[in-house]
Scaffold this active site. Structure first.
Site, PDB file in Angstrom:
ATOM      1  N   THR A   1       0.845  -1.195   0.000  1.00 18.76           N
ATOM      2  CA  THR A   1       0.000   0.000   0.000  1.00 18.76           C
ATOM      3  C   THR A   1       0.880   1.245   0.000  1.00 18.76           C
ATOM      4  O   THR A   1       1.897   1.276   0.683  1.00 18.76           O
ATOM      5  CB  THR A   1      -0.893  -0.009   1.263  1.00 18.76           C
ATOM      6  OG1 THR A   1      -1.832  -1.060   1.160  1.00 18.76           O
ATOM      7  CG2 THR A   1      -1.633   1.316   1.420  1.00 18.76           C
TER       8      THR A   1
ATOM      9  N   GLY B   1     -10.441  -2.534   3.019  1.00 19.26           N
ATOM     10  CA  GLY B   1      -9.591  -2.262   4.169  1.00 19.26           C
ATOM     11  C   GLY B   1      -9.647  -0.814   4.608  1.00 19.26           C
ATOM     12  O   GLY B   1     -10.607  -0.086   4.340  1.00 19.26           O
ATOM     13  N   ASP B   2      -8.578  -0.371   5.248  1.00 19.77           N
ATOM     14  CA  ASP B   2      -8.569   0.967   5.839  1.00 19.77           C
ATOM     15  C   ASP B   2      -8.212   2.082   4.863  1.00 19.77           C
ATOM     16  O   ASP B   2      -8.538   3.246   5.100  1.00 19.77           O
ATOM     17  CB  ASP B   2      -7.589   1.005   7.011  1.00 19.77           C
ATOM     18  CG  ASP B   2      -6.140   0.793   6.547  1.00 19.77           C
ATOM     19  OD1 ASP B   2      -5.899  -0.201   5.847  1.00 19.77           O
ATOM     20  OD2 ASP B   2      -5.270   1.609   6.879  1.00 19.77           O
TER      21      ASP B   2
ATOM     22  N   TRP C   1      -2.275  -4.139   8.182  1.00 21.42           N
ATOM     23  CA  TRP C   1      -3.439  -5.016   8.277  1.00 21.42           C
ATOM     24  C   TRP C   1      -4.661  -4.142   8.544  1.00 21.42           C
ATOM     25  O   TRP C   1      -4.939  -3.754   9.674  1.00 21.42           O
ATOM     26  CB  TRP C   1      -3.222  -6.034   9.393  1.00 21.42           C
ATOM     27  CG  TRP C   1      -4.096  -7.242   9.280  1.00 21.42           C
ATOM     28  CD1 TRP C   1      -5.237  -7.379   8.568  1.00 21.42           C
ATOM     29  CD2 TRP C   1      -3.882  -8.503   9.914  1.00 21.42           C
ATOM     30  NE1 TRP C   1      -5.768  -8.636   8.714  1.00 21.42           N
ATOM     31  CE2 TRP C   1      -4.947  -9.359   9.536  1.00 21.42           C
ATOM     32  CE3 TRP C   1      -2.894  -8.991  10.764  1.00 21.42           C
ATOM     33  CZ2 TRP C   1      -5.045 -10.675   9.987  1.00 21.42           C
ATOM     34  CZ3 TRP C   1      -2.995 -10.302  11.214  1.00 21.42           C
ATOM     35  CH2 TRP C   1      -4.054 -11.134  10.820  1.00 21.42           C
TER      36      TRP C   1
ATOM     37  N   ARG D   1     -14.366  -7.427   0.415  1.00 25.90           N
ATOM     38  CA  ARG D   1     -13.636  -6.829   1.532  1.00 25.90           C
ATOM     39  C   ARG D   1     -13.013  -5.495   1.149  1.00 25.90           C
ATOM     40  O   ARG D   1     -12.457  -5.318   0.082  1.00 25.90           O
ATOM     41  CB  ARG D   1     -12.547  -7.796   1.988  1.00 25.90           C
ATOM     42  CG  ARG D   1     -11.685  -7.282   3.160  1.00 25.90           C
ATOM     43  CD  ARG D   1     -10.369  -6.691   2.702  1.00 25.90           C
ATOM     44  NE  ARG D   1      -9.492  -6.359   3.821  1.00 25.90           N
ATOM     45  CZ  ARG D   1      -8.364  -5.660   3.707  1.00 25.90           C
ATOM     46  NH1 ARG D   1      -7.984  -5.207   2.523  1.00 25.90           N
ATOM     47  NH2 ARG D   1      -7.619  -5.404   4.768  1.00 25.90           N
TER      48      ARG D   1
END
Length: 343
Positions: A211, A241-242, A263, A239
């Site tokens: 990322t 993520g952040d 994560w 899904r």
């Protein structure tokens, strides 16, 4: 020279640097980047690949720096720096995005301006060449903060943003990683029906690093932060993520900007990026103190990753709890610092 004169000069010098205070660096940092955190070990890195990462990080820093030095805004510098990494197959963003369980590339990105708190994000897009540009378009040309999937792509097309065939994102290395994880899938996920929760085991968590992110400080004193990612290898069920979540993976206000990598579930649960800003505002923590505290909390919960933090004075912090994190910054005078491994 008498002892009295020497003592006088010494006291004048110490007064100028500020004993017991956090001195503001003469040459402040104006742009900082990351290219992901994970099990990045020198023992597993060839000299050629290490040089390739270093060159890409340097090019990213210079792209953003050139915008800032020409009087450009911080959000434009963030976009330019992230473009370089999105266009490189080395990072899990744009061209180098990882594959989902279904063998697709789904990309997320976000940006936030500290000056006025405006923000934009896209999630789960598959045809946008540079998702950070789409996130900026959402911020500047829509009434929304986040768009996802087909809707985000339709909006991007209407705005004249470059679209590509999904095959553009294919890289052999990422495809091979998916095949490896598929073979280990039975070890990766098990369903605990006693509490109806899905328990994700950590054997495959490092298949997400890469990322990218950037925080920039422009000549007007305005901060912006942005993050872009391809998500997590073998991710299922849509899904997210952040990285596209404002306050979790990206945050900026008038005092500080933050971009995270790692994560994502743990960064969302800790509202990690905002937590750094809150610690600075409400407890007067420095950038280093605040970011280290948030990474510590994430680690205690079982998560891993890192972040880059830059405040309005040009102070920078780059904490992480993994074996390495691709990272670097450039100062107002153009001095560059790039690191990969844990020192």
């Amino acid at each position: 020279m008498t002892v009295k004169n020497i003592l006088f000069l010494f006291l004048m010098f110490m007064s100028s640097v500020g004993i017991g205070q956090q001195a503001v660096p003469k040459d402040k940092v104006i742009l900082v980047i990351h290219g992901g955190a994970g099990t990045i070990l020198k023992s597993k890195m060839t000299s050629q690949k290490e040089q390739a990462y270093t060159d890409a990080l340097r090019a990213s820093l210079r792209a953003g720096y050139d915008i800032l030095k020409s009087g450009g805004k911080s959000e434009a510098a963030v976009e330019a720096a992230i473009h370089v990494m999105e266009d490189s197959p080395l990072f899990n963003a744009g061209k180098g995005a990882v594959f989902t369980h279904e063998g697709k590339n789904e990309l997320d990105a976000s940006i936030m301006k500290g000056k006025d708190g405006t923000a934009g994000a896209v999630a789960g897009v598959t045809t946008i060449k540079n998702p950070i540009t789409a996130a900026i378009a959402v911020m500047e040309r829509s009434a929304h903060v986040m768009m996802m999937g087909d809707g985000a792509e339709k909006f991007a097309k209407e705005q004249g943003i470059t679209l590509v065939d999904p095959s553009y994102f294919y890289t052999q290395e990422r495809w091979d990683a998916l095949q490896r994880i598929r073979k280990e899938n039975s070890k990766a996920v098990e369903l605990d029906h006693s509490d109806k929760q899905s328990v994700v085991k950590p054997e495959w968590k490092d298949e997400k690093f890469g990322t990218v992110g950037c925080v920039a400080l422009d000549s007007n004193g305005d901060l912006s932060a942005g993050t872009s990612t391809g998500g997590m290898t073998n991710k299922k069920f849509g899904r997210v993520g952040d990285s596209p979540v404002i306050g979790a993976g990206t945050y900026a206000n008038q005092q500080v900007g933050i971009s995270c990598t790692g994560w994502g579930e743990y960064f969302i649960r800790n509202v990690a990026a905002y937590d750094v800003a809150a610690l600075m505002k409400y407890k007067s923590f420095s950038v280093l103190e605040a970011s280290k505290e948030v990474i510590r909390k994430i680690g205690e919960m079982g998560g891993d990753g890192g972040m880059i933090v830059l405040d309005k004075e040009g102070n920078v912090a780059l904490p992480f709890n993994t074996a390495g994190m691709y990272r670097g910054y450039i100062t107002e005078s153009g001095d560059v610092k790039i690191e990969i491994y844990k020192e």
